[in-house]
Write a protein that holds these residues in place. Structure first.
Motif, short mmCIF file in Angstrom:
data_model
loop_
_atom_site.label_atom_id
_atom_site.label_comp_id
_atom_site.label_asym_id
_atom_site.label_seq_id
_atom_site.Cartn_x
_atom_site.Cartn_y
_atom_site.Cartn_z
N ALA A 42 0.84 -1.20 0.00
CA ALA A 42 0.00 0.00 0.00
C ALA A 42 0.87 1.25 0.00
N THR A 43 1.92 1.21 0.80
CA THR A 43 2.79 2.39 0.95
C THR A 43 3.71 2.59 -0.24
N ARG A 46 1.50 1.10 -4.27
CA ARG A 46 0.29 1.78 -4.71
C ARG A 46 0.20 3.23 -4.26
N GLU A 48 -0.64 4.43 -1.39
CA GLU A 48 -1.79 4.69 -0.52
C GLU A 48 -1.31 5.34 0.78
N ASP A 49 -2.21 6.02 1.44
CA ASP A 49 -1.90 6.71 2.69
C ASP A 49 -2.25 5.80 3.87
N ASP A 52 -4.13 7.07 6.98
CA ASP A 52 -5.57 7.25 6.89
C ASP A 52 -6.28 6.07 7.54
N THR A 55 -8.08 3.63 5.18
CA THR A 55 -7.14 2.79 4.42
C THR A 55 -6.62 1.66 5.27
#
Length: 85
Positions: A42-43, A46, A48-49, A52, A55
């Motif tokens: 995710a980090t 992609r 992503e945060d 959050d 998430t």
């Protein structure tokens, strides 16, 4: 160069403390590995945060952790456990 996908996180530096706390919760080894792999992807793949809450909750749900994962991660016991690692 190595064929490894990488994307910068949406913000750097980013807050990873809650994800660390989630990773220290009681769970079997396979679930912990899946969680860590998913948080890493995710980090760094992609973008992503992971700071959050939505998430991080979605990631935890994907690997089979309960909906209360952030509450458990914020418990005084979990916070204290990180001091003793």
């Amino acid at each position: 160069a190595w064929g490894v996908p990488i994307a910068a996180p949406p913000a750097f530096s980013f807050r990873s403390l809650t994800a660390l706390r989630v990773a220290t919760l009681p769970m079997d080894g396979a679930t912990r590995r899946a969680l860590i792999d998913r948080v890493f992807a995710a980090t760094w793949v992609r973008g992503e945060d992971i700071a959050d809450d939505a998430t991080l909750t979605a990631i935890a749900r994907e690997v089979g952790l309960g909906e209360d994962v952030l509450e458990r991660a914020a418990s005084p016991e979990t916070k204290l456990s990180l001091i003793h690692i």
